[in-house]
Design a protein around this motif. Structure first.
Motif, short mmCIF file in Angstrom:
data_model
loop_
_atom_site.label_atom_id
_atom_site.label_comp_id
_atom_site.label_asym_id
_atom_site.label_seq_id
_atom_site.Cartn_x
_atom_site.Cartn_y
_atom_site.Cartn_z
N ARG A 161 -18.10 9.68 19.22
CA ARG A 161 -17.62 8.78 20.28
C ARG A 161 -16.16 9.09 20.63
N LEU A 162 -15.35 9.34 19.63
CA LEU A 162 -13.94 9.67 19.86
C LEU A 162 -13.80 10.99 20.61
N MET A 185 -19.04 9.19 25.22
CA MET A 185 -20.32 9.06 25.93
C MET A 185 -21.19 8.05 25.21
N ASP A 186 -22.20 7.56 25.92
CA ASP A 186 -23.24 6.77 25.26
C ASP A 186 -23.94 7.65 24.24
N PRO A 225 -26.36 -3.72 15.80
CA PRO A 225 -25.06 -4.42 15.80
C PRO A 225 -24.24 -4.11 14.54
N LEU A 226 -24.88 -4.02 13.37
CA LEU A 226 -24.17 -3.71 12.14
C LEU A 226 -23.61 -2.30 12.18
N LEU A 227 -24.41 -1.34 12.69
CA LEU A 227 -23.92 0.03 12.81
C LEU A 227 -22.74 0.10 13.75
N GLU A 228 -22.83 -0.56 14.90
CA GLU A 228 -21.73 -0.55 15.86
C GLU A 228 -20.48 -1.19 15.26
N LEU A 264 -24.07 2.32 21.95
CA LEU A 264 -25.17 2.77 21.09
C LEU A 264 -26.50 2.29 21.64
N LYS A 265 -27.47 3.20 21.69
CA LYS A 265 -28.81 2.87 22.15
C LYS A 265 -29.83 3.49 21.19
#
Length: 390
Positions: A316-317, A321-322, A338-341, A357-358
């Motif tokens: 992500r850094l 991107m998604d 949600p916990l991972l994010e 995150l998807k």
């Protein structure tokens, strides 16, 4: 005189190019936006009526578009809707694995018409490839399909930049194999692509409105990935296509050995095999014990997510991107997203980031479906020869 002939020839080529581009725009408009009248097409695409009429006539002859019902008119003759025929052609995708293959036949939406998984240990011999060709014929015949755009092979290996050879497929023990040696055993137009790339391509195709994403697929052996930019597979510029080899970023210097020969790779810590020790390879059992509050299973899952978050944060850094996560773990991960994010954004540089995150929780053979969609994309992009009449 020769200069004049050259100018005339260039103008002719230019006119042909413009016509083909306009045809692609019309076809894509109908594909993505549903039934439209000729007036709507003219207004949306800013093309002349003769241009639209000529293109639609060509598409009707190939069966790609159909005339739909009449619609209300403010006056005069009622116009008819023009609709895209998603059953005009079909495409085939094949997922190559060490011990089996999965074959799917899809319509032009990418929806599976029929599929089959069969045991077929990998061997790079003519009989192996002819066996796949035979399976495709059997499945196509069973589906009653008459016109196949082509066959996409989702292959677990690295291809050369020019797409002419398989550079390396560690899990299959294959190196430097020209793709023409494989294609010659098929009765269809065949393209071969890295399996993670086909999965990522298919995921972005299905996510309407999303054009750029990182796709991660978690397997028993590790993490594979792909980079989709502008809805296309980004191949990189090196002679060996290594874009998306995220599983081999080092999380722990001199850490656990990885199948690549290195140590401390993300794949070494987040391959699904890390979760199998206590559950004999049964993910249902593993996550049932996590939900039941078993401290050993919860500790193992937390450690797994921590390593996973470290790697996702790096991606992500770097790319902003998604990130789509697929593979067998996807349906289990959905409730823990949600916990991972939360773990990812605990990094100071990512605080405040969210909704990137998807989970790709498509049921079925996502790699093979993505491989089939490559030919649908070529159809819409004008990269296939003119289509045969029914």
């Amino acid at each position: 005189m020769s200069v004049r002939r050259e100018l005339v020839s260039s103008k002719k080529v230019s006119n042909i190019s413009v016509r083909l581009i306009n045809e692609q725009r019309i076809l894509q408009q109908l594909y993505w936006h549903g039934g439209q009248t000729q007036l709507t097409l003219r207004n949306e695409l800013r093309l002349s009526s003769p241009t639209i009429t000529q293109a639609l006539q060509a598409f009707k002859e190939t069966g790609l578009v159909l005339e739909g019902p009449e619609v209300a008119s403010s006056g005069g003759r009622k116009p008819r809707l023009i609709t895209f025929n998603y059953d005009a052609f079909h495409s085939v995708g094949v997922e190559i694995r060490r011990h089996h293959i999965a074959v799917v036949v899809t319509d032009l939406r990418g929806q599976v018409v029929c599929e089959r998984t069969e045991s077929l240990p990998f061997e790079n011999v003519p009989a192996y490839w002819r066996s796949i060709n035979r399976s495709i014929h059997q499945l196509v015949d069973a589906a009653g399909v008459r016109r196949v755009l082509g066959v996409g092979l989702a292959f677990p290996g690295e291809l050369t930049l020019d797409g002419s050879a398989i550079e390396r497929a560690v899990v299959l023990g294959l190196r430097n194999e020209p793709l023409d040696n494989i294609r010659q055993h098929f009765d269809f137009d065949v393209t071969i692509e890295n399996a993670a790339n086909t999965a990522g391509f298919g995921a972005v195709w299905r996510a309407h409105g999303l054009e750029d994403a990182v796709y991660l697929i978690v397997t028993d052996n590790g993490i594979a990935g792909s980079l989709i930019v502008g809805s296309q597979i980004f191949q990189g510029t090196n002679a060996r296509r290594k874009v998306g080899a995220f599983g081999h970023m080092v999380l722990v210097p001199d850490g656990k050995p990885c199948f690549c020969g290195g140590r401390g790779c993300w794949s070494a810590y987040c391959a699904l095999s890390n979760l199998f020790a206590r559950s004999d390879g049964d993910l249902d059992q593993f996550f049932r014990r996590v939900r039941e509050g078993d401290p050993l299973y919860q500790q193992q899952w937390d450690s797994y997510l921590t390593y996973f978050a470290q790697a996702v944060g790096n991606i992500r850094l770097a790319l902003d991107m998604d990130i789509i996560i697929g593979g067998k773990i996807a349906r289990y991960l959905k409730e823990y997203l949600p916990l991972l994010e939360e773990k990812v954004v605990s990094h100071p540089s990512l605080q405040g980031d969210s909704n990137f995150l998807k989970v790709d929780d498509i049921e079925g053979n996502s790699l093979a479906i993505g491989a089939a969609l490559i030919f649908v994309d070529r159809l819409l992009s004008g990269k296939l020869p003119r289509f045969p009449l029914p």
